[in-house]
Design a protein around this motif. Structure first.
Motif, PDB file in Angstrom:
ATOM      1  N   THR A 140       0.820  -1.212   0.000  1.00 29.96           N
ATOM      2  CA  THR A 140       0.000   0.000   0.000  1.00 29.96           C
ATOM      3  C   THR A 140       0.856   1.266   0.000  1.00 29.96           C
ATOM      4  O   THR A 140       0.335   2.361   0.160  1.00 29.96           O
ATOM      5  N   THR A 141       2.156   1.084  -0.180  1.00 32.40           N
ATOM      6  CA  THR A 141       3.072   2.224  -0.162  1.00 32.40           C
ATOM      7  C   THR A 141       3.338   2.704  -1.582  1.00 32.40           C
ATOM      8  O   THR A 141       3.822   1.944  -2.428  1.00 32.40           O
ATOM      9  N   ALA A 142       3.033   3.950  -1.833  1.00 28.49           N
ATOM     10  CA  ALA A 142       3.281   4.533  -3.160  1.00 28.49           C
ATOM     11  C   ALA A 142       4.776   4.735  -3.361  1.00 28.49           C
ATOM     12  O   ALA A 142       5.514   4.995  -2.404  1.00 28.49           O
ATOM     13  N   PRO A 143       5.235   4.623  -4.590  1.00 29.98           N
ATOM     14  CA  PRO A 143       6.645   4.908  -4.869  1.00 29.98           C
ATOM     15  C   PRO A 143       6.940   6.389  -4.604  1.00 29.98           C
ATOM     16  O   PRO A 143       6.025   7.221  -4.585  1.00 29.98           O
ATOM     17  N   ALA A 144       8.210   6.700  -4.421  1.00 32.83           N
ATOM     18  CA  ALA A 144       8.620   8.103  -4.320  1.00 32.83           C
ATOM     19  C   ALA A 144       8.391   8.772  -5.670  1.00 32.83           C
ATOM     20  O   ALA A 144       8.367   8.103  -6.713  1.00 32.83           O
ATOM     21  N   ALA A 145       8.212  10.076  -5.651  1.00 32.81           N
ATOM     22  CA  ALA A 145       8.042  10.822  -6.904  1.00 32.81           C
ATOM     23  C   ALA A 145       9.306  10.671  -7.752  1.00 32.81           C
ATOM     24  O   ALA A 145      10.410  10.594  -7.211  1.00 32.81           O
ATOM     25  N   PRO A 146       9.163  10.612  -9.072  1.00 32.73           N
ATOM     26  CA  PRO A 146      10.337  10.542  -9.941  1.00 32.73           C
ATOM     27  C   PRO A 146      11.277  11.730  -9.689  1.00 32.73           C
ATOM     28  O   PRO A 146      10.837  12.819  -9.307  1.00 32.73           O
ATOM     29  N   THR A 147      12.572  11.499  -9.893  1.00 34.47           N
ATOM     30  CA  THR A 147      13.588  12.541  -9.677  1.00 34.47           C
ATOM     31  C   THR A 147      14.417  12.744 -10.940  1.00 34.47           C
ATOM     32  O   THR A 147      14.415  11.903 -11.836  1.00 34.47           O
ATOM     33  N   GLY A 148      15.140  13.856 -10.967  1.00 34.05           N
ATOM     34  CA  GLY A 148      16.026  14.132 -12.096  1.00 34.05           C
ATOM     35  C   GLY A 148      15.301  14.210 -13.416  1.00 34.05           C
ATOM     36  O   GLY A 148      15.869  13.918 -14.470  1.00 34.05           O
ATOM     37  N   ALA A 198       5.932  16.165 -29.557  1.00 34.36           N
ATOM     38  CA  ALA A 198       7.043  16.930 -28.982  1.00 34.36           C
ATOM     39  C   ALA A 198       6.502  18.145 -28.224  1.00 34.36           C
ATOM     40  O   ALA A 198       5.537  18.775 -28.646  1.00 34.36           O
ATOM     41  N   GLN A 199       7.127  18.442 -27.100  1.00 33.41           N
ATOM     42  CA  GLN A 199       6.738  19.581 -26.265  1.00 33.41           C
ATOM     43  C   GLN A 199       7.849  20.630 -26.365  1.00 33.41           C
ATOM     44  O   GLN A 199       8.923  20.451 -25.800  1.00 33.41           O
ATOM     45  N   THR A 200       7.603  21.704 -27.103  1.00 27.47           N
ATOM     46  CA  THR A 200       8.656  22.684 -27.391  1.00 27.47           C
ATOM     47  C   THR A 200       8.226  24.123 -27.144  1.00 27.47           C
ATOM     48  O   THR A 200       8.842  25.054 -27.663  1.00 27.47           O
ATOM     49  N   ASN A 201       7.179  24.317 -26.353  1.00 24.26           N
ATOM     50  CA  ASN A 201       6.680  25.672 -26.113  1.00 24.26           C
ATOM     51  C   ASN A 201       6.653  26.030 -24.636  1.00 24.26           C
ATOM     52  O   ASN A 201       5.804  26.796 -24.192  1.00 24.26           O
ATOM     53  N   GLY A 202       7.548  25.452 -23.847  1.00 16.88           N
ATOM     54  CA  GLY A 202       7.594  25.770 -22.423  1.00 16.88           C
ATOM     55  C   GLY A 202       6.445  25.180 -21.636  1.00 16.88           C
ATOM     56  O   GLY A 202       6.092  25.677 -20.571  1.00 16.88           O
ATOM     57  N   GLN A 203       5.853  24.076 -22.102  1.00 16.47           N
ATOM     58  CA  GLN A 203       4.729  23.453 -21.420  1.00 16.47           C
ATOM     59  C   GLN A 203       5.160  22.838 -20.091  1.00 16.47           C
ATOM     60  O   GLN A 203       6.270  22.333 -19.962  1.00 16.47           O
ATOM     61  N   LYS A 204       4.245  22.876 -19.113  1.00 20.56           N
ATOM     62  CA  LYS A 204       4.474  22.211 -17.832  1.00 20.56           C
ATOM     63  C   LYS A 204       3.995  20.774 -17.972  1.00 20.56           C
ATOM     64  O   LYS A 204       2.871  20.527 -18.408  1.00 20.56           O
ATOM     65  N   LEU A 205       4.863  19.824 -17.613  1.00 24.92           N
ATOM     66  CA  LEU A 205       4.528  18.407 -17.696  1.00 24.92           C
ATOM     67  C   LEU A 205       4.555  17.795 -16.314  1.00 24.92           C
ATOM     68  O   LEU A 205       5.388  18.175 -15.478  1.00 24.92           O
ATOM     69  N   SER A 206       3.660  16.844 -16.053  1.00 27.45           N
ATOM     70  CA  SER A 206       3.670  16.131 -14.777  1.00 27.45           C
ATOM     71  C   SER A 206       4.135  14.704 -15.026  1.00 27.45           C
ATOM     72  O   SER A 206       3.865  14.114 -16.073  1.00 27.45           O
ATOM     73  N   VAL A 207       4.852  14.157 -14.029  1.00 26.60           N
ATOM     74  CA  VAL A 207       5.439  12.830 -14.153  1.00 26.60           C
ATOM     75  C   VAL A 207       5.119  12.052 -12.878  1.00 26.60           C
ATOM     76  O   VAL A 207       5.373  12.537 -11.777  1.00 26.60           O
ATOM     77  N   THR A 208       4.537  10.852 -13.030  1.00 30.93           N
ATOM     78  CA  THR A 208       4.246   9.997 -11.883  1.00 30.93           C
ATOM     79  C   THR A 208       4.785   8.595 -12.141  1.00 30.93           C
ATOM     80  O   THR A 208       4.998   8.207 -13.293  1.00 30.93           O
ATOM     81  N   ALA A 209       4.981   7.855 -11.048  1.00 34.61           N
ATOM     82  CA  ALA A 209       5.388   6.450 -11.127  1.00 34.61           C
ATOM     83  C   ALA A 209       4.314   5.620 -10.438  1.00 34.61           C
ATOM     84  O   ALA A 209       3.856   5.971  -9.352  1.00 34.61           O
ATOM     85  N   THR A 210       3.912   4.519 -11.073  1.00 32.62           N
ATOM     86  CA  THR A 210       2.904   3.620 -10.511  1.00 32.62           C
ATOM     87  C   THR A 210       3.519   2.233 -10.395  1.00 32.62           C
ATOM     88  O   THR A 210       4.030   1.694 -11.378  1.00 32.62           O
ATOM     89  N   ASP A 211       3.479   1.668  -9.170  1.00 37.67           N
ATOM     90  CA  ASP A 211       4.081   0.348  -8.964  1.00 37.67           C
ATOM     91  C   ASP A 211       3.124  -0.767  -9.370  1.00 37.67           C
ATOM     92  O   ASP A 211       1.977  -0.506  -9.781  1.00 37.67           O
ATOM     93  N   ALA A 212       3.583  -2.015  -9.268  1.00 32.84           N
ATOM     94  CA  ALA A 212       2.790  -3.172  -9.696  1.00 32.84           C
ATOM     95  C   ALA A 212       1.487  -3.298  -8.917  1.00 32.84           C
ATOM     96  O   ALA A 212       0.510  -3.855  -9.419  1.00 32.84           O
ATOM     97  N   ALA A 213       1.441  -2.779  -7.677  1.00 23.30           N
ATOM     98  CA  ALA A 213       0.226  -2.845  -6.860  1.00 23.30           C
ATOM     99  C   ALA A 213      -0.723  -1.676  -7.141  1.00 23.30           C
ATOM    100  O   ALA A 213      -1.699  -1.474  -6.440  1.00 23.30           O
ATOM    101  N   LYS A 214      -0.417  -0.893  -8.183  1.00 17.72           N
ATOM    102  CA  LYS A 214      -1.238   0.253  -8.626  1.00 17.72           C
ATOM    103  C   LYS A 214      -1.184   1.445  -7.672  1.00 17.72           C
ATOM    104  O   LYS A 214      -2.084   2.291  -7.670  1.00 17.72           O
TER     105      LYS A 214
END
Length: 136
Positions: free
Chosen positions: A22-30, A78-94
Motif C-alpha cells: 500500500t506504499t506509493a513509490p517516491a516521486a520521480p527525480t532528475g 514533442a513539447q517545445t513551447n515551455g509546457q508544464k509536464l507532470s510525471v508519476t510512477a505507478t508500482d505493480a500494486a497500482k
C-alpha cells in the motif's frame, strides 16, 4: 508465516501470507525534457510505470523504469513551447507516486508582431506581440 498451536503444544505446519503493498513509490527525480522536446528522462522506482501528462491531464507517453531505476519516455507529441509536464510512477500494486513536474524547452519563435503602427510624430510604435516577449 502463520501457525496454530494446540493446548498440548503441537504446532501446525506454517501457512504463508503476503502483506499488501500500500506504499506509493517516491516521486520521480532528475526529470528532464530533451532539447528537441521528444523525450522525458529521469529516475523512478525500479519496475514502476512512469507516465507523462500535459497540463490538461492528457497522457503524452509512458515507460517502465529499468533495473537501475532510469526511464526514458518518448512523447507522442514533442513539447517545445515551455509546457508544464507532470510525471508519476505507478508500482505493480497500482500505487501512484506524488507528481513531479518539469518544463519543456521553449524553442518556438513567437509569431511576428501584429497591428504595428507608428505614431504621427514618429516617436512611438504600438502593436501586439506574444505575451512576455521583448519587442525590438
Amino acid at each position: 508465516t502463520v501457525t496454530a498451536t494446540d493446548a498440548a503444544g503441537n504446532t501446525s505446519a506454517a501457512a504463508t501470507i503476503t502483506a499488501p503493498d500500500t506504499t506509493a513509490p517516491a516521486a520521480p527525480t532528475g526529470v528532464a525534457v530533451s532539447a528537441d522536446g521528444d523525450t522525458v528522462t529521469g529516475k523512478a522506482e525500479v519496475g514502476s510505470t512512469v507516465t507523462i501528462k500535459d497540463a490538461e491531464g492528457n497522457i503524452l507517453g509512458s515507460a517502465t523504469a529499468g533495473s537501475d531505476g532510469t526511464f526514458s519516455v518518448t512523447l507522442t507529441t514533442a513539447q517545445t513551447n515551455g509546457q508544464k509536464l507532470s510525471v508519476t510512477a505507478t508500482d505493480a500494486a497500482k500505487n501512484t507516486s506524488a507528481e513531479a513536474t518539469t518544463i519543456a524547452p521553449d524553442t518556438t519563435a513567437p509569431a511576428e508582431p501584429s497591428g504595428v503602427q507608428l505614431s504621427d510624430d514618429g516617436l512611438t510604435v504600438t502593436g501586439k506581440g506574444e505575451a512576455g516577449s521583448t519587442v525590438a
